[in-house]
Design a protein around this motif. Structure first.
Motif, PDB file in Angstrom:
ATOM      1  N   SER A 145      -3.327   4.225   2.511  1.00  0.00           N
ATOM      2  CA  SER A 145      -4.235   3.106   2.488  1.00  0.00           C
ATOM      3  C   SER A 145      -3.293   1.929   2.439  1.00  0.00           C
ATOM      4  N   SER A 146      -2.701   1.142   3.528  1.00  0.00           N
ATOM      5  CA  SER A 146      -1.918   0.256   3.448  1.00  0.00           C
ATOM      6  C   SER A 146      -2.483  -0.952   4.515  1.00  0.00           C
ATOM      7  N   SER A 147      -2.125  -2.268   4.413  1.00  0.00           N
ATOM      8  CA  SER A 147      -2.159  -3.390   5.436  1.00  0.00           C
ATOM      9  C   SER A 147      -1.386  -4.435   5.162  1.00  0.00           C
ATOM     10  N   LEU A 153      -3.679  -4.887  -2.545  1.00  0.00           N
ATOM     11  CA  LEU A 153      -2.808  -3.737  -2.358  1.00  0.00           C
ATOM     12  C   LEU A 153      -1.499  -4.280  -2.951  1.00  0.00           C
ATOM     13  N   GLY A 200       0.936  -1.157   0.016  1.00  0.00           N
ATOM     14  CA  GLY A 200      -0.121   0.003   0.015  1.00  0.00           C
ATOM     15  C   GLY A 200       1.002   1.364  -0.019  1.00  0.00           C
ATOM     16  N   ASP A 201       0.473   2.369   0.490  1.00  0.00           N
ATOM     17  CA  ASP A 201       1.014   3.583   0.668  1.00  0.00           C
ATOM     18  C   ASP A 201       0.820   4.390   2.028  1.00  0.00           C
ATOM     19  N   ASN A 240       0.307  -2.025  -6.381  1.00  0.00           N
ATOM     20  CA  ASN A 240       1.544  -1.109  -6.233  1.00  0.00           C
ATOM     21  C   ASN A 240       2.683  -2.231  -6.861  1.00  0.00           C
ATOM     22  N   HIS A 251      -7.285  -9.132   1.238  1.00  0.00           N
ATOM     23  CA  HIS A 251      -7.124  -7.763   1.073  1.00  0.00           C
ATOM     24  C   HIS A 251      -5.740  -7.466   0.824  1.00  0.00           C
ATOM     25  N   THR A 252      -4.503  -7.848   1.264  1.00  0.00           N
ATOM     26  CA  THR A 252      -3.491  -7.553   0.913  1.00  0.00           C
ATOM     27  C   THR A 252      -3.164  -7.678  -0.554  1.00  0.00           C
TER      28      THR A 252
END
Length: 166
Positions: free
Chosen positions: A31-33, A64, A27-28, A68, A60-61
């Motif tokens: 929004s990251s996880s 992301l 993420g960034d 990216n 969900h990862t």
């Protein structure tokens, strides 16, 4: 943290992934996880040090990572094991902030999120990815154990751009 070369890693990668686990973060700053991983590989591809991680489609990862070019892999000390357990048990697909829920601090290196306090962090750049094709799995012994829902992993082979250690 200080930077070392990937070839100077002294720890056993098998133990780091299987026994200690890692947390893949993507993420960034908006929004990251992350999620816990215990399957992986390391090696050399195209004359670059690489790591391979395997992510199920419903995670969900994965969204992301797909969005990216880069992600991190954090290896936590034993006294932070509860964070690895939380990241493996809880989904962020409902908007849950896993860092907050686990009591972990989010840090960034070159814009890539990772778990602050890790013993070692890989900053990785995706090189290639692919979907597990059940027609190309040669040893189906564990297929019903690991893929009863037919939710086959996506693999990501990534260059280890930077290794940071405590």
């Amino acid at each position: 943290m200080k930077e070392i070369k990937a070839k100077d890693i002294k720890q056993n990668m098998f133990s780091m992934l299987h026994d200690n686990w890692g947390i893949v973060c993507a993420g960034d700053e908006n929004s990251s996880s992350g999620m816990t991983v215990s399957w992986g590989a390391s090696g050399i591809m195209w004359e670059k040090p690489t790591v391979t991680v395997y992510i199920r489609p419903q995670r969900h990862t994965k969204v992301l990572i797909d969005a990216n070019d880069r992600f991190s892999l954090s290896f936590l000390p034993e006294d932070m094991r509860h964070i690895s357990q939380y990241f493996g048990r809880v989904s962020a697909s409902d908007g849950t902030d896993k860092f907050k829920g686990a009591g972990a601090k989010r840090a960034f290196e070159d814009g890539v999120p990772y778990v602050d306090g890790a013993d070692m962090v890989f900053i990785c750049r995706k090189l290639i990815s692919g979907e597990f094709d059940p027609g190309r799995i040669y040893d189906m012994t564990n297929n019903s154990t690991y893929y009863s829902d037919r939710d086959y992993h996506t693999y990501y082979i990534a260059e280890i751009e930077k290794v940071m250690v405590k």
